[in-house]
Write a protein that holds these residues in place. Structure first.
Motif: not given
Length: 582
Positions: A45-46, A49-50, A53, A108, A112, A114, A457-458, A461
C-alpha cells in the motif's frame, strides 16, 4: 499386565503436552502467516501511495491547472476537449484547461487519507473553476470524469461521520456540478431523446454537429446524473438520462443485443457489431450499478436480459468475442483491454467462477507483454498491428480488487503486486508515469491520463488497504468515483443489501465491513412462490443448443446469480441448478 497408574499419568501428561505444543506451534505459524500478510499489505500500500504522489506531485508542479500532465517533457495538455476526439477536430483556441486531473484525484486523496490536500483542492476549485468556456467536449467523458468527480467529492466533503473538510463548506462542488449538468441538458434536445456526443460548454450543440454516438456514450449517464438529481432535488437530470437509456434499450435486437454506434436524430444503428469492449462496456456496467444505487427493478430487468445475451452470443470459454447484434454471428475475435472490467462486473452478480476464469486469462496476457495491450487478435494469436499501446488503463486492477474483496484469495494480491511492479518498471519516469506506445518495445508516449490517478492507483491501493471501505457501502462509477449506497436514494432497497439476506456474511463485524463489490446481488426473481422442483436458468447462463457454447465440466458453469450456488454441467451439456423449494 496393565500399566501402572504412574505410567498412565506420565503418558497422559506427555500427550497433553504434545497437544498443547502442537496447538501452540500451529497458532504461532498462523500468527506468523497473518503477520507476514499484514506486513506485505502495508509494504504494497505504501508502494502504491508513492506511485500516486509521484504522478500527482508532478502534475501539480508541471501541469496544474491545465488538464493533464505530459510526463516526458514535464509540460501539460488541455485535453478535456481532446478526449474521444480522435481526429482532433474543432479544438478551442482560448481554452486553458479545467484542472481535470485535480478533479479526478479528489476521491483518491480521501481514499489515501490526505484530507488536508483534499480540502485545499476543494477550496481552489470552489474559487477558480468555471464551465463558461468556449470548448467542445465529449458528453460521455466530461460526465464520467468531471461531473462524476465533483458529485463524488461533494458527497465526501459533506460526510458528517468523517468530516474531511474542517472549514465552512457551502456545497460549492455541488453548485459546480449542477452548473455542468445544466449545460449537459443541451445535448438531449433531439427527436429521440438520445443525446449528442459533443457539446460546446458555452454555446451548446454546434451547427452541423455530428449525430453519431456510441452505446456507452448515451447509455452510461444514469449514475452521475441520477446522483445529481438526488443531491439537488431536481429530477430533470435523471429524467433525461433515463429517457435516453430507455430509448437505447428499445433499439435492441430480438436477441437482446445492441450495436456499437448509432444516430441520435434518426434513432438508427450505424455499427451492428457489438461486444463488451470499447463503445459498449460501461452500458452493461451502469445497468447493474444503477440497480444497486437506486434500487429500480427496471435496471435489473434490462441488465438481466442483456447479460444473458452476452453469455449466449459473445462468450467462448473464458473469452468474449464480438458478434452481429441481429444474428448473433461472431464478427471479430479479439481481446480489448477495456474488456478487463468484465470480471469485476461479474462479481456484482455473483458469477465468481466465471469472473475468475476470464480474469486469469487477462492476467496471462499481462504477464506475456508486461502490460495489457489495447487490442489482441484471438483468432490469429497476435497483436493488432496499429493498437499495441497501453495508456495506463485501470480495468485489470479494478477486477483484481473486486475478486479479492469477494474471495479474500491472497493470489489476487500477488496479481496486484505484479501490476504495481510492471507499472514502476515500464512506465515510471522522472516526470510522472507515461503511457506505453508499443508493448513490444515498451516505447513510451508523453501522456499521463487523469484516470491513472482516479482509478489505477486507487484500485491498487484499495487492494492492499481497504480501510476506506470499512463501515461503508460504495459503488464506483466507471471512472472510479465512489458513490454511497443509501436507503434514501432507493425506490426499494434490493434484498441483497438487507442484513437478513447476507447469507454469505458470517458475522455482524463482517457485515459492517461489507461493500458493494463483496455483496453479490442475487435477487430471487425466478422462484415465483412455487413449491415444486423446477429448473432455474441463471443470470449467468441459458440453455444453448450451439455446440461451441455448451459446457463440458462443472468448472465452466460458474456460480448461479439467482442463488449464489455453484452450477453443474448436465449430461446433456447444459449449465444449470436444480432447486427444490420447501
Amino acid at each position: 499386565m496393565s500399566p501402572s497408574k504412574s505410567a498412565v499419568r506420565v503418558w497422559t501428561w506427555a500427550l497433553l503436552f504434545l497437544v498443547i505444543f502442537s496447538t501452540t506451534i500451529t497458532n504461532m505459524a498462523m500468527s506468523e502467516v497473518g503477520f507476514r500478510e499484514a506486513a506485505k499489505k502495508k509494504y504494497m500500500s505504501e508502494k502504491v501511495r508513492k506511485m500516486f504522489y509521484h504522478a500527482y506531485d508532478n502534475y501539480m508542479t508541471h501541469a496544474f491547472p491545465h488538464d493533464e500532465l505530459k510526463p516526458l517533457t514535464k509540460t501539460f495538455t488541455d485535453s478535456l476537449s481532446e478526449l474521444g476526439n480522435l481526429k482532433l477536430e474543432h479544438l478551442p483556441q482560448h481554452y486553458n484547461g479545467s484542472a481535470l486531473t485535480l478533479i479526478e484525484s479528489l476521491s483518491s486523496l480521501v481514499v489515501l487519507g490526505n484530507y488536508t490536500e483534499f480540502e485545499r483542492a476543494v477550496w481552489w476549485l470552489s474559487d477558480n473553476l468555471t464551465f463558461d468556456v468556449d470548448a467542445r467536449i465529449s458528453l460521455f467523458e466530461c460526465n464520467i470524469r468531471v461531473l462524476g468527480g465533483l458529485v463524488s467529492a461533494h458527497i465526501l466533503a459533506t460526510d458528517s461521520t468523517s468530516r474531511f473538510i474542517q472549514g465552512t463548506y457551502k456545497n460549492q462542488l455541488l453548485n459546480l456540478a449542477e452548473d455542468l449538468g445544466q449545460r449537459f441538458l443541451w445535448a438531449f434536445d433531439t427527436p429521440t431523446g438520445l443525446p449528442y456526443a459533443w457539446i460546446n460548454l458555452k454555446y451548446g450543440v454546434m451547427e452541423n454537429e455530428t449525430t453519431e454516438t456510441s452505446t456507452s456514450g448515451c447509455g452510461s449517464l444514469i449514475l452521475e446524473m441520477g446522483a445529481l438529481s438526488r443531491l439537488t432535488g431536481d429530477s430533470k437530470y435523471e429524467a433525461v438520462a433515463l429517457r435516453a437509456l430507455r430509448k437505447l434499450w428499445s433499439m435492441r435486437s430480438s436477441l437482446d443485443l445492441l450495436g456499437t454506434t448509432l444516430d441520435v436524430v434518426k434513432g438508427e444503428w450505424i455499427e451492428y457489431s457489438s461486444g463488451i469492449g470499447a463503445g459498449v462496456d460501461s452500458f452493461y456496467e451502469y445497468l447493474i450499478k444503477a440497480h444497486i444505487l437506486f434500487g429500480r427493478e427496471e435496471f435489473w430487468d434490462m441488465f438481466h436480459s442483456a447479460y444473458l445475451a452476452v453469455q449466449k452470443y459473445f462468450r467462448h470459454g473464458p473469452w468474449y468475442h464480438e458478434a452481429d447484434m441481429r444474428t448473433g454471428k461472431a464478427t471479430y475475435w479479439q481481446l480489448t483491454s477495456l474488456q478487463a472490467f468484465w470480471p469485476g462486473l461479474q462479481i456484482l452478480v455473483g458469477d465468481i467462477a466465471a469472473a475468475n476464469s476470464s480474469h486469469r486469462e487477462f492476467f496471462h496476457v499481462w504477464e506475456r507483454f508486461g502490460v495489457l495491450p489495447e487490442r489482441y487478435l484471438l483468432d490469429r494469436e497476435m497483436l493488432h498491428p496499429t493498437e499495441k499501446y497501453y495508456p495506463l488503463r485501470p480495468e485489470l486492477a479494478e477486477s483484481t480488487l473486486y475478486l479479492y474483496q469477494a474471495t479474500k484469495d491472497p493470489w489476487y494480491m500477488e496479481v496486484g503486486e505484479s501490476i504495481v511492479n510492471s507499472l514502476n518498471t515500464y512506465t515510471k519516469v522522472e516526470g510522472g508515469f507515461a503511457s506505453v506506445k508499443d508493448v513490444t518495445t515498451m516505447q513510451l508516449e508523453d501522456h499521463q491520463h487523469s484516470f491513472f490517478l482516479a482509478e489505477t492507483c486507487k484500485y491498487l491501493y484499495l487492494l492492499f488497504d481497504d480501510s476506506f471501505l470499512a463501515g461503508k457501502n460504495y459503488i464506483f462509477t466507471t471512472e472510479g468515483h465512489p458513490l454511497p449506497v443509501r436507503n434514501s436514494w432507493h425506490e426499494r432497497l434490493p434484498e441483497a443489501y438487507t442484513p437478513t439476506n447476507w447469507s454469505y456474511v458470517k458475522s455482524e463485524n463482517q457485515a459492517k465491513r461489507a461493500s458493494a463489490m463483496s455483496l453479490q446481488v442475487c435477487p430471487d426473481t425466478l422462484t415465483g412462490g412455487r413449491n415444486d422442483g423446477y429448473w432455474v436458468e441463471s443470470a449467468c447462463h441459458v440453455r444453448d443448443a450451439r455446440a461451441d457454447h455448451m459446457c463440458q465440466t462443472d468448472e465452466e458453469c460458474g456460480i448461479d446469480s439467482t442463488t449464489c450456488r455453484k452450477r453443474t454441467c448436465s449430461m446433456a451439456g447444459y449449465c444449470g441448478l436444480w432447486l427444490f423449494i420447501a
